[in-house]
Every structure is written in C-alpha cells, then in structure tokens.
Design a protein around this motif. Structure first.
Motif, PDB file in Angstrom:
ATOM      1  N   SER A  87       1.023  -0.977   0.037  1.00  0.00           N
ATOM      2  CA  SER A  87      -0.106   0.041  -0.003  1.00  0.00           C
ATOM      3  C   SER A  87       0.867   1.243   0.094  1.00  0.00           C
ATOM      4  O   SER A  87       2.135   1.209   0.136  1.00  0.00           O
ATOM      5  N   THR A 129      -7.240  -5.478  -7.285  1.00  0.00           N
ATOM      6  CA  THR A 129      -6.990  -5.425  -5.861  1.00  0.00           C
ATOM      7  C   THR A 129      -6.103  -4.225  -5.564  1.00  0.00           C
ATOM      8  O   THR A 129      -5.708  -3.403  -6.503  1.00  0.00           O
ATOM      9  N   GLU A 130      -6.103  -3.749  -4.341  1.00  0.00           N
ATOM     10  CA  GLU A 130      -5.635  -2.349  -4.068  1.00  0.00           C
ATOM     11  C   GLU A 130      -4.235  -2.365  -4.115  1.00  0.00           C
ATOM     12  O   GLU A 130      -3.557  -1.377  -4.599  1.00  0.00           O
ATOM     13  N   ASN A 131      -3.473  -3.463  -3.996  1.00  0.00           N
ATOM     14  CA  ASN A 131      -2.249  -3.635  -4.343  1.00  0.00           C
ATOM     15  C   ASN A 131      -1.673  -3.237  -5.732  1.00  0.00           C
ATOM     16  O   ASN A 131      -0.902  -2.486  -6.077  1.00  0.00           O
ATOM     17  N   LEU A 189      -3.765  -1.287  -7.647  1.00  0.00           N
ATOM     18  CA  LEU A 189      -3.875   0.116  -7.949  1.00  0.00           C
ATOM     19  C   LEU A 189      -2.669   0.792  -7.350  1.00  0.00           C
ATOM     20  O   LEU A 189      -2.296   1.822  -8.197  1.00  0.00           O
ATOM     21  N   CYS A 190      -2.158   0.894  -6.433  1.00  0.00           N
ATOM     22  CA  CYS A 190      -1.047   1.401  -5.746  1.00  0.00           C
ATOM     23  C   CYS A 190       0.134   1.323  -6.683  1.00  0.00           C
ATOM     24  O   CYS A 190       0.941   2.283  -6.959  1.00  0.00           O
ATOM     25  N   LYS A 217      -5.839   6.121  -0.414  1.00  0.00           N
ATOM     26  CA  LYS A 217      -6.735   5.492   0.521  1.00  0.00           C
ATOM     27  C   LYS A 217      -8.309   5.394   0.197  1.00  0.00           C
ATOM     28  O   LYS A 217      -8.876   6.378  -0.532  1.00  0.00           O
ATOM     29  N   LEU A 218      -8.723   4.284   0.486  1.00  0.00           N
ATOM     30  CA  LEU A 218     -10.169   3.995   0.161  1.00  0.00           C
ATOM     31  C   LEU A 218     -11.035   4.952   1.021  1.00  0.00           C
ATOM     32  O   LEU A 218     -11.116   4.546   2.232  1.00  0.00           O
ATOM     33  N   SER A 263     -16.875   3.131  -0.239  1.00  0.00           N
ATOM     34  CA  SER A 263     -17.274   1.635  -1.184  1.00  0.00           C
ATOM     35  C   SER A 263     -18.917   1.462  -0.726  1.00  0.00           C
ATOM     36  O   SER A 263     -19.324   1.663   0.093  1.00  0.00           O
ATOM     37  N   HIS A 270     -15.928   1.676  -5.645  1.00  0.00           N
ATOM     38  CA  HIS A 270     -14.859   2.066  -4.760  1.00  0.00           C
ATOM     39  C   HIS A 270     -14.666   3.675  -5.251  1.00  0.00           C
ATOM     40  O   HIS A 270     -14.532   4.157  -6.335  1.00  0.00           O
ATOM     41  N   TYR A 286     -11.258   5.985  -4.328  1.00  0.00           N
ATOM     42  CA  TYR A 286      -9.972   6.360  -3.653  1.00  0.00           C
ATOM     43  C   TYR A 286      -9.530   7.774  -3.780  1.00  0.00           C
ATOM     44  O   TYR A 286      -9.717   8.458  -4.689  1.00  0.00           O
TER      45      TYR A 286
END
Length: 434
Positions: free
Chosen positions: A191, A361-363, A365-366, A381-382, A385, A396, A398
């Motif tokens: 993250s 996945t958030e990873n 996205l990052c 940061k989310l 949702s 979502h 962000y």
C-alpha cells in the motif's frame, strides 16, 4: 503526520552492480519476518550505540550488473516496473551517512564488540533469487499469500526480487557459513502511506551452535538456542535504545520453532522490535547441517531508523535533498530529523465500478499509481465503497494525496498525473470510471 502515526501504520536507470554470491546454476542467483506491524514512535534513551567496530565482511570476486532486461523481461509472469528497477542497486544500506546504513553499522558494532570475529557480514548479495530460495527453502506454505503476484515482484514464474533477506539463508548454510549477519534491500508490492514503500531494507542474523557448546551447557540444543538468542538480542536492544524494559512474546514463523517477538515498553505500551526463534531443523538438514541447532532473528531497518531519528515519512529515505541528507553523519546515533518546509498536499479522488471478475486489488492500484507518480504520491486511501442494490456492482472511491518532499506541485502537473492514472485504471485494470 507525526512519526508515531507514520510508524504505527506500520524512466530507465543505469545497470546496477551486485556481488554474484547468490547464483542459481544456469541462471541467476513469508512469510518472511513480518516485523514491526504495531511499532510506534520509540525514542532512543541513554546509552546509544557506539560505532567503529566492524564484523568481517565476506565478498566474492565475481560481480555482475543488474540491467533493465534482467528484471523487466516481457515474460507473462513478470510484474516488475521501471519505478522498481530504478531502486535496484541504490543500496541505501551501504551509504555511510545514510540513516539506514548508520543503523546497520550500529548493529554490526554490537556484535563485533561483544562477539569479536564470530559473525561474518554480508550486504551485497544479488537481489534476484529463485522462488525456491525465496519461499521453499524457508518453508513458506504453498498457499501462503506472499507467493501471490499481488504481493511479490516476479521476474518470471520461477524467479523473483527477494521479499526478504532470508532468501539467502539456506544458500549461505550450504556454503558452510554458520554464523552471519545479512543486510539487503527487499521488495514487496504494498500500500501507499507514510510507513509503507515497495523497497525497504532488512537485516538478519543466524548462528549455528556447536556440539561442544550444547554439551557444555547441560541443556538441549533448543533450550540453549532459545536462551542464547534472548540474551544476545536483549543486549542488542539495549545497545540501540538504552535501558528499556523488554519481553519475549510467543509468536509464529514457519521457519523457526519456538518463535518470539521482542517487545519493549515505551510511552505506556508494549511495542514490537524484531522477530526471532530457533531455526527449524528441516532448514538446517536440507542445507547440509544434519543434527545441528541454530537461532535466528530479523528486523526492518527503515522502521528502526524512523523511530530512532524521528523521520516521519518513509519516502524521505530516498531523498537526495541536502536538507535531509546533511542531517545525518556516520556513527552519530543521536541525530534527530529537523523538518524543513513542508509543502502542501494536493488531493484527487477517483471513483470507479470494480470489474466483475474479482481481478481488482488495492496493491495493483497502488502499483499503477506509483509507476505514474513515483514518490510524488504520499497516500492512496479508500474513502468510500458501496454496492448498488439492483445492479449488484461495487463502487470504490480512492483519495490520492500528492505531495513532494522538496517543492510545491503545480495544478497542471497534478492534473496530468491524475489523468494518466485514470487512463491506466480504465485500460489496464478494466475498471469502469465514474
């Protein structure tokens, strides 16, 4: 953001030169110690480390360069980005006036002062390793999350950027090394916030007890190893932090049994400092040390440096700004980071419907945001949702915080980065922008 808050949430570069000590024949060269998840703003007490002594440094004559083609291969499994390649070979842990290196040398000094000549020190082993070395040799379960490309940088399906320095442990044991300290840069998809970065530095140690030591102790090998590691690491903790109250708490790592986390009492609460334990017999036996007993420990250098030097943002370690670099000098453990002008953040939101195939996945996205904005992105940061009751689709939102550590950013610059991010999200991650 304070150090306490930060740690609690605990282009083509030129080819990189590395020591080719870690080589898999025919090619190249957890759960790891998942350390300090709750570490907060420890401040060093009296009795800071004295520097000057050095363990024996073992190197080899053969060295190789890490080129872009070595890590960005076009292989179907490859997920290494240019942003990550540019960090390979920077080796903050080898720069004498850098906080990471200062902490490393303080730890080496402790071992050389108290156990002279006993530990060899390695800090230049090749960062590209086999999946066997990174996972299998340290008994990482086949279904463990760390094997997922969402968490690990794969060069190809059988080769990764090391996730932890323990990737070299079995190899060193096979080469006959039985007492060593190992430092290196490690790589994990993660993250984005003040205490997480996809490249950081670990240091670990391992010691194989001799049969004579065990016989003279009157204890079993496991009992002696547990006793000795607690004695050694208690001394190391006092060397770094002064006379603090500490305790060893039972923990779980697949490569040690028993396993412990060392915690110190600071500002009214117990805080984790490192992980350690008695090495699993299987690891030793497969490396040729049948019937032997060993103890090992591992720690994260960035987390310790953030605490000891009051550094509030992990991105600062990669800064070349002299207002940062001039604040630290080799051998000086009492330095405290003095903030210079803090430039304002710029916040941009991006909202989208998730793809229906659960591929988001958030990873990921990052990783996309980092590859576009690099160290200009401070946090992802989310913030919202929800699932549409009729369409049964999830949305979502962000919030991306952009902030340079060195200058003010222009609206035009940020808008350009945000537009690139939106385009990549739609094209590469198959989300539907809102």
């Amino acid at each position: 953001m304070s150090v306490a808050q930060a740690v609690a949430r605990l282009g083509h570069a030129p080819a990189r030169l590395y020591n080719l000590h870690s080589v898999t024949p025919g090619r190249i060269g957890l759960p790891t110690w998942r350390l300090l998840p709750g570490l907060r703003a420890l401040r060093s007490a009296s009795g800071h480390a004295r520097l000057g002594g050095h363990c024996q440094t073992l190197t080899t004559a053969s060295a190789v360069t890490v080129s872009r083609e070595d890590v960005i291969t076009g292989n179907q499994a490859n997920n290494v980005t240019d942003n990550i390649f540019q960090k390979i070979g920077v080796n903050l842990h080898q720069q004498p006036n850098h906080p990471i290196c200062i902490i490393k040398e303080a730890i080496i000094d402790y071992f050389e002062t108290n156990y002279p000549g006993r530990f060899k020190s390695f800090d230049d082993l090749y960062p590209i390793v086999s999946t066997k070395a990174n996972f299998d040799d340290v008994l990482t379960p086949v279904d463990h999350v760390s094997r997922n490309p969402n968490d690990t940088y794969y060069v190809d399906k059988d080769t990764v950027l090391r996730c932890h320095t323990s990737a070299h442990q079995a190899e060193l044991l096979r080469k006959g090394e039985t007492s060593f300290l190992l430092t290196g840069d490690v790589y994990r998809r993660d993250s984005i916030d003040a205490s997480h970065y996809p490249v950081f530095h670990q240091m670990e140690g391992l010691y194989v007890l001799s049969d004579e030591e065990i016989a003279a102790s009157g204890k079993s090998g496991t009992e002696l190893a547990a006793q000795e590691l607690q004695h050694v690491l208690s001394g190391l903790t006092k060397h770094l932090f002064g006379d603090v109250e500490m305790k060893f708490v039972d923990a779980y790592f697949p490569f040690t049994e028993p396993s412990y986390e060392l915690e110190i009492f600071f500002q009214g609460e117990w805080l984790e400092v490192l992980g350690c334990g008695v090495t699993q017999r299987q690891i030793l036996e497969e490396a040729g040390h049948v019937g032997k007993t060993a103890w090992a420990f591992g720690l994260g250098l960035e987390r310790l440096a953030m605490v000891l030097f009051d550094i509030p943002d992990i991105r600062l370690f990669w800064s070349n700004d002299k207002r940062f670099t001039k604040q630290f000098k080799q051998g000086q453990m009492r330095s405290k980071f003095k903030p210079y002008s803090k430039y304002p953040p710029c916040y941009k939101d991006v909202s989208f419907w998730l793809p229906t195939d659960d591929s988001f996945t958030e990873n990921n996205l990052c990783e996309q945001v980092r590859n576009i904005a690099g160290d200009l992105v401070e946090e992802v940061k989310l913030i919202d949702s929800f699932t549409h009751p009729k369409k049964q689709r999830t949305s979502h939102c962000y919030r991306i915080a952009y902030r340079s550590m060195e200058r003010s950013l222009t609206d035009e610059e940020i808008n350009g980065l945000q537009e690139q991010t939106r385009t990549v999200l739609a094209n590469e991650m198959k989300v539907e922008l809102r």
